[in-house]
Design an enzyme around this catalytic site. Structure first.
Site, PDB file in Angstrom:
ATOM      1  CE  LYS A 230      -3.059 -10.859   1.321  1.00 30.92           C
ATOM      2  NZ  LYS A 230      -1.597 -10.826   1.163  1.00 30.92           N
TER       3      LYS A 230
HETATM    4  P1  NAD Z   1       0.081  -0.059  -0.942  1.00 32.35           P
HETATM    5  O1  NAD Z   1      -1.364   0.176  -0.752  1.00 32.35           O
HETATM    6  O2  NAD Z   1       1.047   0.478   0.053  1.00 32.35           O
HETATM    7  O3  NAD Z   1       0.569   0.467  -2.379  1.00 32.35           O
HETATM    8  C1  NAD Z   1      -0.104   0.193  -3.558  1.00 32.35           C
HETATM    9  C2  NAD Z   1       0.385   1.188  -4.605  1.00 32.35           C
HETATM   10  O4  NAD Z   1      -0.191   0.871  -5.871  1.00 32.35           O
HETATM   11  C3  NAD Z   1      -0.013   2.639  -4.307  1.00 32.35           C
HETATM   12  O5  NAD Z   1       1.092   3.470  -4.592  1.00 32.35           O
HETATM   13  C4  NAD Z   1      -1.137   2.898  -5.306  1.00 32.35           C
HETATM   14  O6  NAD Z   1      -1.276   4.269  -5.636  1.00 32.35           O
HETATM   15  C5  NAD Z   1      -0.646   2.078  -6.459  1.00 32.35           C
HETATM   16  N1  NAD Z   1      -1.660   1.793  -7.459  1.00 32.35           N
HETATM   17  C6  NAD Z   1      -2.951   1.446  -7.283  1.00 32.35           C
HETATM   18  N2  NAD Z   1      -3.553   1.291  -8.466  1.00 32.35           N
HETATM   19  C7  NAD Z   1      -2.611   1.523  -9.414  1.00 32.35           C
HETATM   20  C8  NAD Z   1      -2.608   1.529 -10.813  1.00 32.35           C
HETATM   21  N3  NAD Z   1      -3.714   1.244 -11.496  1.00 32.35           N
HETATM   22  N4  NAD Z   1      -1.448   1.820 -11.466  1.00 32.35           N
HETATM   23  C9  NAD Z   1      -0.317   2.103 -10.793  1.00 32.35           C
HETATM   24  N5  NAD Z   1      -0.277   2.116  -9.451  1.00 32.35           N
HETATM   25  C10 NAD Z   1      -1.398   1.841  -8.770  1.00 32.35           C
HETATM   26  O7  NAD Z   1       0.225  -1.653  -1.082  1.00 32.35           O
HETATM   27  P2  NAD Z   1       1.538  -2.512  -0.902  1.00 32.35           P
HETATM   28  O8  NAD Z   1       1.567  -3.034   0.484  1.00 32.35           O
HETATM   29  O9  NAD Z   1       2.696  -1.775  -1.442  1.00 32.35           O
HETATM   30  O10 NAD Z   1       1.189  -3.771  -1.828  1.00 32.35           O
HETATM   31  C11 NAD Z   1       1.445  -3.756  -3.237  1.00 32.35           C
HETATM   32  C12 NAD Z   1       1.416  -5.190  -3.724  1.00 32.35           C
HETATM   33  O11 NAD Z   1       2.422  -5.965  -3.057  1.00 32.35           O
HETATM   34  C13 NAD Z   1       0.113  -5.946  -3.493  1.00 32.35           C
HETATM   35  O12 NAD Z   1      -0.074  -6.870  -4.541  1.00 32.35           O
HETATM   36  C14 NAD Z   1       0.378  -6.705  -2.204  1.00 32.35           C
HETATM   37  O13 NAD Z   1      -0.452  -7.845  -2.044  1.00 32.35           O
HETATM   38  C15 NAD Z   1       1.821  -7.099  -2.449  1.00 32.35           C
HETATM   39  N6  NAD Z   1       2.584  -7.453  -1.248  1.00 32.35           N
HETATM   40  C16 NAD Z   1       2.707  -6.579  -0.230  1.00 32.35           C
HETATM   41  C17 NAD Z   1       3.480  -6.923   0.871  1.00 32.35           C
HETATM   42  C18 NAD Z   1       3.730  -5.961   1.979  1.00 32.35           C
HETATM   43  O14 NAD Z   1       4.621  -6.246   2.812  1.00 32.35           O
HETATM   44  N7  NAD Z   1       3.061  -4.814   2.037  1.00 32.35           N
HETATM   45  C19 NAD Z   1       4.076  -8.193   0.944  1.00 32.35           C
HETATM   46  C20 NAD Z   1       3.937  -9.076  -0.131  1.00 32.35           C
HETATM   47  C21 NAD Z   1       3.184  -8.681  -1.223  1.00 32.35           C
END
Ligand code: NAD
Length: 434
Positions: free
Chosen positions: A122
């Protein structure tokens, strides 16, 4: 007796000098419990615990206003026992080495669980991407990539997007590596399709989480049609999860992002909400819904999908949760004490390792296509990703462990341990030095 590798591993000290907290402490606690249950030898536990490499880089960033700040970046390669290390890159204020280490460990278990030929890694930069201009983000990405370039590569460690980064960030990384002499699209995944990205990658994590949610819900004896769902986070993962769940007949009764929470007991239209957000509005100002204070996860619903940040299911949220099923689309959303409360209350949790595996499975297929100079159709890749998730799901759901997290983690840890044993890594580590 099995040692506590989180604090006093005799082979190597923990990656951080102070006692771990937050996500890393939770990860250690879960690892300690499973390795104790498996009764693995001490040297194996220590070898599994140690990161292969952890780097911190200092990145001077010239801002548009002429000032310069120094930002800290990290890359942790936790394991390469099963193949090149693999994991996303997070741009977020407050990101630190502990968080990145925890997330790298989670990637090791996730790739192993889904039987991918990858280890775990990571990366991240402690910055607020929303406060940077596009030029500043581009410059920061170039500097970060050049700082870690000697340590990454398509056969060594393959970054991808995570919170605060996207296909554009990956495109900048590929170009920067090429200019520095490493012209290889497979050096990162999650690229734009035009530059060798997979057609399904952007949707894969959220669609995969929706698919696993349906499998788990049916396993518990229910049908998804008209089931009430809430989704926390409407970013890359949460938006696709909500869209897919609605497409499969679920009723999305609550959505949230950093701007707030919206609800409609009759069901929101996630596509209309997405159009609203992509046209530049805050989710919380969406006109056809009620606004709500507090966690969307505590709304009356059947399935709760945390898809935002780690640690959002606190003890308090766990106490107020109505759902029977929690599907962890985010990494590490459930605090261990809150998970114990959920367990006591009969709420089932599909762990992140299983639920959000669609992202790294899709990244694996992007990497395969890059190496073979192939470009599959979106439908073909979607089918392959969901097939792989089904394969994992069936193994996890069939195993006689108390919770699905323990089952998944135990399967993953045993696979990494076996790979290390076969490759002689454990023997070599035990050999006397000098
Ligand atoms: P992103 O930045 O695209 O989206 C994050 C979202 O969370 C945004 O809509 C943001 O406004 C919202 N957010 C932030 N703080 C918040 C709060 N306090 N309450 C409610 N919403 C809130 O990120 P992402 O890529 O969608 O990742 C989200 C999660 O999924 C993370 O834990 C990431 O590690 C995990 N993840 C992502 C992927 C991927 O392919 N992008 C893969 C596996 C895991």
């Amino acid at each position: 007796m099995t040692p506590d590798p989180g604090t006093d591993c005799p082979v190597m000290p923990a990656a951080t000098s102070t006692a771990p907290h937050g996500l890393l402490a939770w990860e250690h606690a879960r690892f300690d419990r499973i390795t104790a249950d498996l009764a693995l030898p001490e040297a194996t536990v220590c070898a599994l615990h140690c990161a292969t490499r952890s780097v911190t880089v200092e990145l001077p960033l010239p801002h548009d206003d002429g000032s310069t700040t120094v930002l800290l970046g990290y890359r942790v390669q936790h394991s390469d026992a099963l193949g090149p290390a693999k994991g996303g890159t997070r741009y977020r204020q407050g990101v630190n080495l502990d968080d990145v280490t925890a997330l790298a460990r989670l990637m090791t278990w996730k790739t192993a669980l889904h039987q991918l030929p990858f280890g775990g890694a990571k990366g991240g930069i402690d910055c607020d991407p929303a406060a940077l201009s596009a030029r500043e983000r581009h410059e920061l990405t170039r500097r970060y990539l050049l700082a870690i370039l000697p340590l990454i590569g398509s056969q060594v460690d393959v970054p991808a997007p995570d919170i605060g980064t996207d296909a554009q960030t990956m495109a900048w990384m590929v170009r920067t590596a090429a200019e520095a002499g490493v012209a290889d699209p497979a050096i990162v995944t999650g690229k734009p399709v035009l530059l060798g990205g997979s057609r399904f990658r952007a949707a894969a994590t959220g669609v995969g989480a929706a698919h696993v949610a349906q499998r788990a819900w049916e396993h518990l004896g229910h049908r998804l049609k008209d089931t009430r769902v809430t989704v926390e986070g409407f970013g890359a993962v949460g938006s696709h999860a909500a869209l897919e769940l609605a497409d499969r007949g679920a009723r999305v009764v609550g959505l949230s992002d950093i701007s707030g929470t919206i609800t409609d007991p009759a069901g929101l239209d996630p596509r209309a909400v997405q159009d609203w957000v992509t046209s530049g509005h805050d989710l919380a100002s969406y006109p056809d819904a009620d606004r709500l204070e507090g966690s969307v996860l505590t709304l009356p619903c059947d399935i709760a999908v945390p898809a935002a940040l780690e640690g959002t299911i606190t003890d308090e949220v766990a106490e107020g949760l109505h759902a029977q099923l929690v599907v962890e689309a985010a990494n590490g959303p459930t605090v261990p004490t809150a998970e114990a409360r959920l367990h006591d209350r009969g709420v089932t949790v599909v762990p992140d390792l299983v639920a959000n595996g669609g992202g790294v499975i899709s990244s694996y297929f992007e990497w395969v296509q890059n190496h073979q100079r192939l470009a599959w159709t979106e439908a073909d890749e979607r089918r392959r990703v969901l097939d792989r998730l089904d394969h994992t799901w069936e193994r996890v759901a069939a195993a006689p462990f108390p919770t699905w997290r323990d089952t998944a983690l135990s399967m993953a840890i045993r696979r990494v341990a076996r790979a290390m044993e076969l490759s002689g890594e454990l023997t070599a580590r035990q050999a006397p030095v000098g």
